[in-house]
Design a protein around this motif. Structure first.
Motif, PDB file in Angstrom:
ATOM      1  N   LEU A  27      14.507  75.453  12.524  1.00  0.00           N
ATOM      2  CA  LEU A  27      14.365  74.215  13.288  1.00  0.00           C
ATOM      3  C   LEU A  27      13.933  74.468  14.728  1.00  0.00           C
ATOM      4  CD1 LEU A  27      17.381  72.073  12.074  1.00  0.00           C
ATOM      5  CD2 LEU A  27      14.972  71.798  11.496  1.00  0.00           C
ATOM      6  N   ASP A  28      14.264  75.637  15.254  1.00  0.00           N
ATOM      7  CA  ASP A  28      13.883  75.977  16.619  1.00  0.00           C
ATOM      8  C   ASP A  28      12.499  76.619  16.665  1.00  0.00           C
ATOM      9  OD1 ASP A  28      16.143  75.030  17.903  1.00  0.00           O
ATOM     10  OD2 ASP A  28      17.242  76.883  17.586  1.00  0.00           O
ATOM     11  N   VAL A  29      11.522  76.041  15.954  1.00  0.00           N
ATOM     12  CA  VAL A  29      10.190  76.623  15.909  1.00  0.00           C
ATOM     13  C   VAL A  29       9.536  76.589  17.284  1.00  0.00           C
ATOM     14  CG1 VAL A  29       8.586  76.852  14.011  1.00  0.00           C
ATOM     15  CG2 VAL A  29       9.967  74.844  14.122  1.00  0.00           C
ATOM     16  N   LEU A  30       9.802  75.562  18.034  1.00  0.00           N
ATOM     17  CA  LEU A  30       9.272  75.460  19.384  1.00  0.00           C
ATOM     18  C   LEU A  30      10.393  75.865  20.339  1.00  0.00           C
ATOM     19  CD1 LEU A  30       6.849  74.610  21.094  1.00  0.00           C
ATOM     20  CD2 LEU A  30       7.756  72.297  21.098  1.00  0.00           C
ATOM     21  N   PRO A  31      10.270  77.050  20.947  1.00  0.00           N
ATOM     22  CA  PRO A  31      11.363  77.496  21.824  1.00  0.00           C
ATOM     23  C   PRO A  31      11.494  76.572  23.036  1.00  0.00           C
ATOM     24  CG  PRO A  31       9.478  78.972  21.971  1.00  0.00           C
ATOM     25  CD  PRO A  31       9.161  77.983  20.914  1.00  0.00           C
ATOM     26  N   PRO A  32      12.676  76.525  23.637  1.00  0.00           N
ATOM     27  CA  PRO A  32      12.837  75.710  24.839  1.00  0.00           C
ATOM     28  C   PRO A  32      11.792  76.107  25.882  1.00  0.00           C
ATOM     29  CG  PRO A  32      14.949  76.575  24.119  1.00  0.00           C
ATOM     30  CD  PRO A  32      13.898  77.230  23.277  1.00  0.00           C
ATOM     31  N   PHE A  33      11.317  75.142  26.639  1.00  0.00           N
ATOM     32  CA  PHE A  33      10.310  75.427  27.651  1.00  0.00           C
ATOM     33  C   PHE A  33      10.610  74.632  28.914  1.00  0.00           C
ATOM     34  CE2 PHE A  33       8.777  71.982  25.007  1.00  0.00           C
ATOM     35  CZ  PHE A  33       8.235  71.066  25.890  1.00  0.00           C
ATOM     36  N   ASP A  34      10.048  75.089  30.030  1.00  0.00           N
ATOM     37  CA  ASP A  34      10.258  74.432  31.311  1.00  0.00           C
ATOM     38  C   ASP A  34       9.109  73.483  31.601  1.00  0.00           C
ATOM     39  OD1 ASP A  34      12.665  75.670  31.884  1.00  0.00           O
ATOM     40  OD2 ASP A  34      11.708  77.369  32.867  1.00  0.00           O
ATOM     41  N   VAL A  35       9.451  72.335  32.151  1.00  0.00           N
ATOM     42  CA  VAL A  35       8.462  71.361  32.584  1.00  0.00           C
ATOM     43  C   VAL A  35       8.614  71.226  34.096  1.00  0.00           C
ATOM     44  CG1 VAL A  35       7.724  68.947  32.476  1.00  0.00           C
ATOM     45  CG2 VAL A  35       8.525  70.101  30.410  1.00  0.00           C
ATOM     46  N   PRO A  36       7.672  71.781  34.852  1.00  0.00           N
ATOM     47  CA  PRO A  36       7.749  71.632  36.306  1.00  0.00           C
ATOM     48  C   PRO A  36       7.307  70.235  36.721  1.00  0.00           C
ATOM     49  CG  PRO A  36       5.832  72.927  35.710  1.00  0.00           C
ATOM     50  CD  PRO A  36       6.563  72.620  34.434  1.00  0.00           C
ATOM     51  N   PHE A  37       7.884  69.741  37.783  1.00  0.00           N
ATOM     52  CA  PHE A  37       7.483  68.454  38.342  1.00  0.00           C
ATOM     53  C   PHE A  37       7.427  68.614  39.848  1.00  0.00           C
ATOM     54  CE2 PHE A  37       8.782  64.510  40.446  1.00  0.00           C
ATOM     55  CZ  PHE A  37       7.741  63.691  40.052  1.00  0.00           C
ATOM     56  N   SER A  38       6.302  68.251  40.431  1.00  0.00           N
ATOM     57  CA  SER A  38       6.140  68.313  41.872  1.00  0.00           C
ATOM     58  C   SER A  38       5.376  67.080  42.318  1.00  0.00           C
ATOM     59  CB  SER A  38       5.376  69.584  42.253  1.00  0.00           C
ATOM     60  OG  SER A  38       5.293  69.693  43.652  1.00  0.00           O
ATOM     61  N   THR A  39       5.825  66.486  43.406  1.00  0.00           N
ATOM     62  CA  THR A  39       5.135  65.318  43.937  1.00  0.00           C
ATOM     63  C   THR A  39       5.355  65.242  45.441  1.00  0.00           C
ATOM     64  OG1 THR A  39       4.793  62.942  43.678  1.00  0.00           O
ATOM     65  CG2 THR A  39       7.062  63.709  43.561  1.00  0.00           C
ATOM     66  N   ASP A  40       4.361  64.720  46.124  1.00  0.00           N
ATOM     67  CA  ASP A  40       4.477  64.466  47.555  1.00  0.00           C
ATOM     68  C   ASP A  40       4.774  62.988  47.738  1.00  0.00           C
ATOM     69  OD1 ASP A  40       3.743  67.096  47.785  1.00  0.00           O
ATOM     70  OD2 ASP A  40       1.764  66.705  48.612  1.00  0.00           O
ATOM     71  N   VAL A  41       5.793  62.679  48.519  1.00  0.00           N
ATOM     72  CA  VAL A  41       6.173  61.289  48.754  1.00  0.00           C
ATOM     73  C   VAL A  41       6.413  61.069  50.245  1.00  0.00           C
ATOM     74  CG1 VAL A  41       7.210  60.896  46.490  1.00  0.00           C
ATOM     75  CG2 VAL A  41       8.623  61.729  48.343  1.00  0.00           C
ATOM     76  N   THR A  42       6.060  59.883  50.686  1.00  0.00           N
ATOM     77  CA  THR A  42       6.371  59.470  52.047  1.00  0.00           C
ATOM     78  C   THR A  42       7.441  58.399  51.943  1.00  0.00           C
ATOM     79  OG1 THR A  42       4.127  59.961  52.770  1.00  0.00           O
ATOM     80  CG2 THR A  42       5.429  58.532  54.187  1.00  0.00           C
ATOM     81  N   VAL A  43       8.566  58.656  52.588  1.00  0.00           N
ATOM     82  CA  VAL A  43       9.693  57.728  52.487  1.00  0.00           C
ATOM     83  C   VAL A  43      10.160  57.307  53.876  1.00  0.00           C
ATOM     84  CG1 VAL A  43      10.557  58.561  50.268  1.00  0.00           C
ATOM     85  CG2 VAL A  43      11.330  59.655  52.360  1.00  0.00           C
TER      86      VAL A  43
END
Length: 182
Positions: A27-43
């Protein structure tokens, strides 16, 4: 005869638990993987108190995990999502109108939000003195339901080292560990 049934019972138990291990590994055919997220925001940034927290408006992330999962393996989709956990989060100072830097923030909390779900605390930082980067301690929380939709956002709560008001541009860098199964 009693010994034979005992031996047979133990053999069935052994085979059953071994089969379960084989099924789980398949069932674990697709090993866990990382999803990076980066964004520039003005607050808009305001620390109105050094003793209480001030909330920022929601910062949309809109992370589309379905797309990321399919990039890793087209046979999987968001329906196969089994786990999502935040594994890293930091913010970097990029600019501000009145030269306010991140050392104005003493303590910070970050919450995740998604439609029809309560806000969930995902990261904290205490006693910040760095003007350029704040690295957060991440909570070991399951975030699966917050990523079944791409309509997710972050909310910051900040406590200031001093009172200030400015408009700050930040880069939010984070990484999510994703587990997918059939």
């Amino acid at each position: 005869m009693k010994k034979l049934s005992l031996i047979f019972g133990m053999l069935v138990l052994f085979l059953t638990s071994s089969c379960r291990d084989v099924v789980n590994s398949v069932l674990d055919v697709l090993p866990p993987f990382d999803v990076p997220f980066s964004t520039d925001v003005t607050v808009p940034f305001a620390t109105v108190s050094t003793t209480s927290y001030t909330r920022t408006p929601e910062i949309p992330m809109n992370v589309d995990l379905d797309k990321k999962i399919k990039e890793n393996n087209p046979n999987f989709s968001i329906n196969n999502l089994k786990s999502v956990k935040l594994n890293a989060l930091n913010i970097q100072f990029l600019s501000s109108q009145f030269d306010t830097k991140l050392d104005v923030i003493k303590n910070a909390k970050i919450y995740i939000k998604a439609p029809n779900l309560p806000e969930k605390l995902i990261a904290t930082s205490y006693n910040n003195v760095n003007a350029d980067t704040i690295t957060f301690t991440v909570e070991n929380e399951e975030l699966l339901e917050y990523f079944r939709t791409s309509q997710n956002s972050l909310i910051f709560e900040i406590q200031g080292n001093r009172v200030s008001a400015d408009k700050i541009t930040l880069r939010i860098n984070s990484g999510f560990n994703v587990k997918v199964q059939l």
